[in-house]
Design an enzyme around this catalytic site. Structure first.
Site, PDB file in Angstrom:
ATOM      1  CD  GLU A   1      -2.506  -1.015   2.797  1.00 47.26           C
ATOM      2  OE1 GLU A   1      -3.593  -1.585   2.915  1.00 47.26           O
ATOM      3  OE2 GLU A   1      -1.957  -0.393   3.742  1.00 47.26           O
TER       4      GLU A   1
ATOM      5  CE  LYS B   1       4.882   5.019   7.176  1.00 48.25           C
ATOM      6  NZ  LYS B   1       4.375   6.340   7.583  1.00 48.25           N
TER       7      LYS B   1
ATOM      8  CG  ASP C   1       4.605  11.795   6.421  1.00 48.09           C
ATOM      9  OD1 ASP C   1       4.286  11.427   7.554  1.00 48.09           O
ATOM     10  OD2 ASP C   1       5.723  12.244   6.121  1.00 48.09           O
TER      11      ASP C   1
ATOM     12  NE  ARG D   1       1.898   5.923  17.178  1.00 49.38           N
ATOM     13  CZ  ARG D   1       3.086   5.835  16.608  1.00 49.38           C
ATOM     14  NH1 ARG D   1       3.272   6.368  15.427  1.00 49.38           N
ATOM     15  NH2 ARG D   1       4.089   5.231  17.196  1.00 49.38           N
TER      16      ARG D   1
ATOM     17  CG  ASP E   1      -1.270  23.253 -34.092  1.00 53.88           C
ATOM     18  OD1 ASP E   1      -1.436  24.057 -33.147  1.00 53.88           O
ATOM     19  OD2 ASP E   1      -0.199  23.120 -34.697  1.00 53.88           O
TER      20      ASP E   1
ATOM     21  CG  ASP F   1      -2.125  22.099 -40.857  1.00 55.90           C
ATOM     22  OD1 ASP F   1      -2.623  21.364 -41.739  1.00 55.90           O
ATOM     23  OD2 ASP F   1      -0.905  22.134 -40.607  1.00 55.90           O
TER      24      ASP F   1
END
Length: 614
Positions: free
Chosen positions: A21, A23, A25, A43, A438, A529
């Site tokens: 996977e 990671k 931050d 956490r 173009d 063109d």
């Protein structure tokens, strides 16, 4: 509850029956949603909702979709998503420190964070911890599908709950993480269970380290840190400090040498002249300091003068290893402060968005060996001195370069290939991969004609339900792309449409548009063109720079930008990067569009009309 944690590894975690996977931050977060409401816990047990109210707001907007699956517990990372493979650590740190409710509300609205979910722990009140990781991952995908949420990581999608998908092929995901400058990956054993609070060897984090060659400037006696620097001009530029990664004997020997050679000492520091060079790996530069620095090895082959700020910046951008950038200070434009180093770093940052349009295309480059100060030349044949990693494809007795990877792109940049031109098909396709118009006015003063033509074409595309993308040419015009499914249409098929559009423009405004091939007969009209779209013809690639005086970039646009205020000269190197950082890539859905482009029914009508005329 305490989350399960991965163990850091410095060896590639390529093992059988493991999944990989991205990671991200940010802040590790566990989401709980039951009859008592929503909670998002960090956490260390802190509630994150007061700081990030946009997550709860998004979930409540989708409460009906999630209600059948409550109570629910999800494990994830709260991030400021920069691209599909990278989160901006600095941005979420700043956001996490905000105190004023008004400022938090403003950021939640203007720069919302996202909760990247990688595990499903409880569903319908049923614990899933003891299920194998692979099974939990399958159930997580089902949850997102059943709630109508998309499965792609996307920083520009308003979906603030996004899944982290698992890859079976390490190299596939690692290549993308490196290309997009992500933090790294987490490898997980397919049969692993979720264990609360455990730092497990069944989850391994493998980081996308950057490296800096630097020298020691001082030693902190109070905590054991070695302070590091590089030379910026003739001054020492501090880049941070390092403590971890040394073997005991290495650390002891380094400390002893510093004491023996110190030039000054105070209560806290021992100072030395630059002499001992190290290679230090780190994640990124955060607040002008190396983040998560680890000693890698001594560089006895370097002198302190070799450890420069310019080299540090190149290393920081994670340029390909063992690829020397020569003469980085060489100026390329006389009116702009663009050095060769700036151009190389531009290519590095834009590479995730540019490389897909170069992949498997016979490349023609225009090289400017002296920048804009000397003559340029076209190069189709791969030179004899090209390194082994440069892949080629032979066509019409020409050994063309295939720019399929970052290393080749940077090598070409070092050769001062400024313009990248590619054909309308790949080496593996039998017909055109796209239709391109173009729109090239006679001069920049008539750029308004390109805008007028583009908007008229857009009207036709909308009426036919066709999907078009638009970019500047980098010079004085605009270019419209219609991606097509591979191997389904011929150039004769696409010529019917380009010819139809040309006739339509001239019928709408013959004083503004022409298909006259002789320049002297065009006057101040825009030349349409339609013949240029053919086999063997080329067009400048998206995000390629141009060798003109204003340092233009062929820049993808959003359609709403195409109006009379548009100025082609504003799309320079710096502005192209600023746009993509702030608004994302307007061509991001280009390749997905190929499979849904409804060109076949349009072609059928054009063929019928052609037969009637015949």
């Amino acid at each position: 509850m305490k989350p399960m944690l991965p163990t850091l590894t410095f060896a590639q975690p390529v093992q059988k029956d493991w999944l990989f996977e991205v990671k991200y931050d940010g802040f590790r977060a566990i989401l709980d949603w039951d009859s008592n409401g929503i909670e998002l816990t960090s956490r260390n047990g802190k509630s994150l909702l007061p700081q990030f109210p946009e997550i709860e707001d998004f979930l409540l907007q989708h409460e009906n979709e999630f209600k059948p699956f409550l109570p629910l517990r999800l494990d994830g990372e709260l991030v400021s998503l920069e691209n599909p493979y990278k989160a901006n650590f600095s941005a979420i740190q700043i956001r996490g420190r905000l105190k004023a409710a008004k400022k938090i509300e403003e950021q939640a609205k203007n720069s919302p964070c996202r909760l990247m979910i990688f595990d499903l722990l409880v569903q319908n009140g049923k614990p899933m911890y003891s299920l194998e990781f692979l099974k939990r991952k399958e159930e997580l995908s089902k949850l997102f599908k059943k709630t109508g949420l998309e499965l792609n990581a996307d920083p520009y999608n308003k979906q603030l709950l996004q899944p982290v998908m698992a890859y079976e092929d390490f190299n596939e995901i690692w290549e993308k993480v490196v290309l997009y400058d992500g933090e790294g990956i987490v490898a997980k054993q397919a049969s692993s269970i979720w264990e609360e609070g455990k730092r497990s060897l069944q989850w391994l984090k493998y980081k996308n380290w950057k490296y800096v060659s630097c020298f020691v400037t001082s030693y902190d006696k109070t905590n054991g840190y070695f302070y590091l620097g590089v030379y910026k001009d003739d001054s020492i530029y501090g880049v941070g400090q390092v403590l971890f990664g040394f073997k005991p004997d290495e650390k002891q020997a380094l400390g002893q040498i510093l004491k023996q050679n110190m030039v000054k000492e105070d209560t806290q520091f021992i100072y030395v002249e630059p002499a001992i060079c190290l290679e230090v790996k780190y994640l990124e530069l955060y607040e002008n300091q190396l983040r998560e620095p680890h000693f890698d090895h001594f560089r006895f082959d370097l002198a302190p003068e070799d450890c420069t700020y310019d080299k540090f910046i190149f290393q920081q951008k994670n340029l390909p290893e063992d690829l020397e950038i020569t003469h980085p200070d060489k100026p390329l434009w006389d009116k702009f402060n663009i050095r060769k180093a700036d151009y190389i770093l531009y290519l590095r940052e834009i590479s995730p968005y540019m490389l897909p349009f170069l992949k498997n295309r016979l490349l023609t480059v225009i090289r400017f060996p002296h920048g804009m100060f000397g003559e340029a030349f076209y190069q189709k044949n791969c030179p004899d001195y090209a390194p082994d990693f440069v892949h080629t494809h032979t066509a019409d007795d020409i050994d063309y370069i295939l720019c399929n990877n970052l290393k080749t792109l940077i090598w070409l940049g070092n050769q001062l290939a400024i313009e990248f031109h590619v054909p309308f098909q790949t080496t593996v396709s039998k017909g055109p991969s796209e239709i391109v118009f173009d729109l090239d006015p006679p001069s920049q003063d008539e750029f308004h004609l390109a805008i007028k033509a583009a908007l008229l074409i857009k009207e036709v595309l909308d009426q036919l339900n066709l999907i078009g993308f638009i970019k500047t040419s980098g010079n004085k015009g605009l270019q419209i792309y219609l991606p097509l499914p591979e191997d389904e249409f011929s150039y004769d098929d696409t010529r019917l449409f380009t010819s139809f559009i040309a006739d339509y423009l001239i019928s709408k405004d013959p004083d503004s548009f022409t298909i006259e091939r002789m320049k002297k007969k065009r006057g101040n009209r825009l030349y349409v063109d339609y013949v240029q779209h053919g086999e063997g013809k080329t067009i400048v690639a998206p995000y390629s720079m141009r060798g003109n005086e204003h340092g233009g970039v062929a820049t993808p646009l959003f359609w709403e930008e195409v109006d009379e205020k548009l100025d082609p000269r504003m799309f320079t190197l710096d502005y192209a990067l600023e746009r993509i950082r702030q608004f994302g890539d307007p061509f991001k859905s280009y390749f997905q569009t190929k499979s849904i482009q409804p060109y076949a029914p349009v072609l059928e009508v054009l063929k019928q009309n052609s037969q009637k005329k015949g």
